[in-house]
Motif scaffolding. Structure first.
Motif, short mmCIF file in Angstrom:
data_model
loop_
_atom_site.label_atom_id
_atom_site.label_comp_id
_atom_site.label_asym_id
_atom_site.label_seq_id
_atom_site.Cartn_x
_atom_site.Cartn_y
_atom_site.Cartn_z
N ILE A 139 0.84 -1.20 0.00
CA ILE A 139 0.00 0.00 0.00
C ILE A 139 0.87 1.25 0.00
CG2 ILE A 139 -1.58 1.36 1.43
CD1 ILE A 139 -2.90 -1.23 2.28
N PHE A 140 0.49 2.24 -0.79
CA PHE A 140 1.21 3.51 -0.82
C PHE A 140 0.19 4.64 -0.85
CE2 PHE A 140 0.50 2.16 -5.12
CZ PHE A 140 0.25 3.30 -5.85
N PHE A 141 0.66 5.86 -0.58
CA PHE A 141 -0.23 7.01 -0.49
C PHE A 141 0.03 7.96 -1.66
CE2 PHE A 141 -0.27 5.26 3.70
CZ PHE A 141 -1.54 5.50 4.18
N VAL A 142 -1.04 8.63 -2.09
CA VAL A 142 -0.96 9.60 -3.17
C VAL A 142 -1.66 10.88 -2.72
CG1 VAL A 142 -0.83 7.86 -5.00
CG2 VAL A 142 -3.06 8.64 -4.20
N SER A 143 -1.87 11.81 -3.64
CA SER A 143 -2.52 13.07 -3.31
C SER A 143 -3.99 12.86 -2.96
CB SER A 143 -2.41 14.05 -4.48
OG SER A 143 -1.07 14.35 -4.76
N GLU A 159 5.79 4.36 -11.87
CA GLU A 159 5.20 5.46 -11.12
C GLU A 159 3.72 5.58 -11.44
OE1 GLU A 159 9.29 8.17 -11.41
OE2 GLU A 159 7.50 8.72 -12.55
N VAL A 160 2.98 6.12 -10.48
CA VAL A 160 1.59 6.52 -10.71
C VAL A 160 1.56 8.04 -10.73
CG1 VAL A 160 -0.73 6.61 -9.74
CG2 VAL A 160 0.53 4.46 -9.73
N VAL A 161 1.04 8.61 -11.81
CA VAL A 161 1.06 10.06 -12.00
C VAL A 161 -0.33 10.64 -11.80
CG1 VAL A 161 1.69 11.95 -13.55
CG2 VAL A 161 2.96 9.78 -13.64
N PHE A 162 -0.41 11.71 -10.99
CA PHE A 162 -1.63 12.48 -10.80
C PHE A 162 -1.46 13.82 -11.50
CE2 PHE A 162 -2.95 9.35 -8.03
CZ PHE A 162 -4.05 9.68 -7.24
N ILE A 174 5.96 3.79 -7.01
CA ILE A 174 5.17 2.74 -6.35
C ILE A 174 5.97 2.01 -5.29
CG2 ILE A 174 3.99 0.55 -6.76
CD1 ILE A 174 3.18 1.61 -9.49
N LYS A 175 7.21 1.66 -5.59
CA LYS A 175 8.00 0.86 -4.65
C LYS A 175 8.71 1.71 -3.59
CE LYS A 175 7.06 -3.10 -6.51
NZ LYS A 175 8.06 -3.95 -7.13
N GLN A 176 8.61 3.04 -3.71
CA GLN A 176 9.21 3.94 -2.71
C GLN A 176 8.14 4.94 -2.29
OE1 GLN A 176 13.19 5.40 -3.86
NE2 GLN A 176 13.15 3.91 -5.54
N PRO A 177 7.30 4.57 -1.32
CA PRO A 177 6.08 5.32 -1.00
C PRO A 177 6.28 6.80 -0.71
CG PRO A 177 6.13 3.21 0.14
CD PRO A 177 7.47 3.38 -0.48
N LYS A 409 9.56 -7.16 -0.29
CA LYS A 409 10.79 -6.38 -0.39
C LYS A 409 11.97 -7.14 0.20
CE LYS A 409 8.64 -1.79 -0.25
NZ LYS A 409 7.27 -2.24 -0.35
N THR A 410 13.06 -7.09 -0.52
CA THR A 410 14.32 -7.67 -0.03
C THR A 410 15.40 -6.61 -0.19
OG1 THR A 410 14.95 -8.52 -2.21
CG2 THR A 410 13.60 -9.96 -0.81
N GLU A 411 16.58 -6.91 0.28
CA GLU A 411 17.68 -5.95 0.14
C GLU A 411 17.98 -5.68 -1.32
OE1 GLU A 411 21.05 -7.24 2.30
OE2 GLU A 411 20.10 -7.06 4.27
#
Length: 414
Positions: A139-143, A159-162, A174-177, A409-411
């Motif tokens: 789960i990640f957060f957006v505007s 990426e998800v673009v608004f 996406i992978k770096q909230p 997620k792994t190293e």
């Protein structure tokens, strides 16, 4: 002799034709429109056809004048150009099997809540998102946004673009909230724009409504894969407040106005001019949704929408790109897709997700099932198990398998 289909390069790919050079296509069924022979005159006229390129230009002008001409044949030895209309490609059964076997690339559904949170549902049997712990971790957060004034939301790589909340686009990794890339330069603060992404990664932002004046806008803008925004010289064919657009083939945009029923096609690789198409059968006054399917390799656009909760509801409408005609879905006439659901392409067909349905007690609840349009029967059939999280009118997108949305997620992959 050179021949090629005009306007829809998705058909050209199947016939292995090039738009500029033209080629002879076997098994094309056409209705002849007109002949134009070479007649020498000091100035070029429509009868002065010296090359296949000139023939292409001539037939394109006829197409843009409102005819159904979509195929040209040029006879170089006698300098004759023939424009034909309503052409279809006849393929052998083996060819049909080849073009219809498209792998489903969908991995997970990402739904965006107005508060800026997301939730995820699996689509593929082998998706990492089938595990609740993986879904929760992804789960990640957006505007934040007002559901009545929606931004344009689309993918750009990982990426998800608004776009449309103010004059800025925000790209959420996406992978770096917590990583966000803002891009300034939008001309207006507009909402309800229609994003159409092409294979080169550029997303066309069509129309929309001004947040302050509430008037529809006709200007268009481009969001490029390098996160830059530029203005486009191509305007919308008319102002639209209820509309839908999709990409067909490599370079075409299909656009439909829900209120008027007007439809248009734009080829970004040719003349950047909107070509009028036949109107949809039943206009809509509320939300309009559409997506592209492949019927024996030929693209068809599935369109649906609503005239309010108690308004007229009819079967989904199908636009057949090759013949440029409309029809109603031939399946269950009493089935109506869930109110305010979303539609998206998956494999050969399209799926309907989310929206509101009535439970056994007659109460309106969020929808927890995916339905896929059956291209053979015209029915919307249940696909897969019940979703872990029901979806209402949240903005929902289909993430591809390459994103590996819920992979732990792994190293190595952090």
């Amino acid at each position: 002799m050179n021949g090629t289909l005009l306007a829809f390069s998705s058909l050209l790919i199947l016939a292995k034709c090039l738009v500029i050079d033209g080629c002879e296509v076997n098994g094309v069924r056409c209705k002849m429109l007109s002949w134009h022979r070479y007649v020498y005159r000091p100035l070029r006229t429509y009868q002065h056809v010296e090359s296949s390129e000139g023939c292409f230009d001539l037939c394109t002008k006829i197409l843009e004048s409102g005819s159904k001409a979509n195929y040209f044949t040029y006879y170089a030895d006698i300098l004759v150009c023939r424009c034909s209309e309503k052409c279809l490609i006849d393929r052998e059964e083996g060819d049909k099997r080849d073009v219809t076997d498209i792998e489903e690339d969908g991995d997970a559904l990402i739904s965006f809540v107005q508060g800026g949170q997301t939730f995820i549902n699996p689509v593929s049997k082998d998706s990492y998102c089938n595990t609740k712990a993986n879904r929760d971790a992804a789960i990640f957060f957006v505007s934040q946004f007002d559901p009545r004034e929606r931004p344009a939301i689309f993918f750009n790589k990982d990426e998800v673009v608004f776009c449309g909340i103010g004059t800025v686009c925000r790209a959420f990794v996406i992978k770096q909230p917590r990583k966000v890339h803002p891009t300034y330069g939008l001309k207006d603060s507009r909402v309800n724009q229609m994003p159409v992404t092409f294979l080169n990664g550029t997303t066309w932002l069509l129309g929309g409504i001004d947040m302050y004046s509430k008037k529809p806008l006709t200007s268009t803008q481009l969001y490029h894969s390098d996160r830059t925004v530029t203005s486009s010289s191509v305007a919308m064919p008319q102002p639209m407040t209820v509309s839908c657009s999709v990409r067909i083939g490599d370079s075409q945009i299909f656009l439909v106005d829900g209120l008027s029923g007007d439809c248009f096609m734009l080829d970004t690789m040719q003349r950047y001019k909107w070509i009028p198409l036949p109107k949809m059968l039943s206009p809509k006054t509320e939300k309009l949704i559409c997506a592209v399917a492949k019927n024996s390799g030929d693209p068809v656009v599935i369109v649906d929408g609503w005239k309010g909760k108690t308004g007229e509801n009819k079967a989904s409408q199908i636009f057949h790109v090759a013949s440029q005609t409309w029809s109603y879905a031939p399946g269950e006439t009493n089935y109506v897709i869930p109110y305010r659901s979303s539609m998206m392409s998956l494999g050969n067909s399209v799926i309907s997700v989310g929206g509101f349905v009535n439970d056994d007690a007659g109460n309106q609840v969020k929808n927890s099932w995916i339905r896929m349009y059956d291209l053979k029967t015209g029915d919307w059939v249940v696909r897969g198990p019940e979703l872990p999280i029901p979806i209402g009118e949240e903005i929902t997108m289909l993430a591809s398998k390459s994103l590996e949305m819920c992979k732990p997620k792994t190293e190595e992959n952090i």
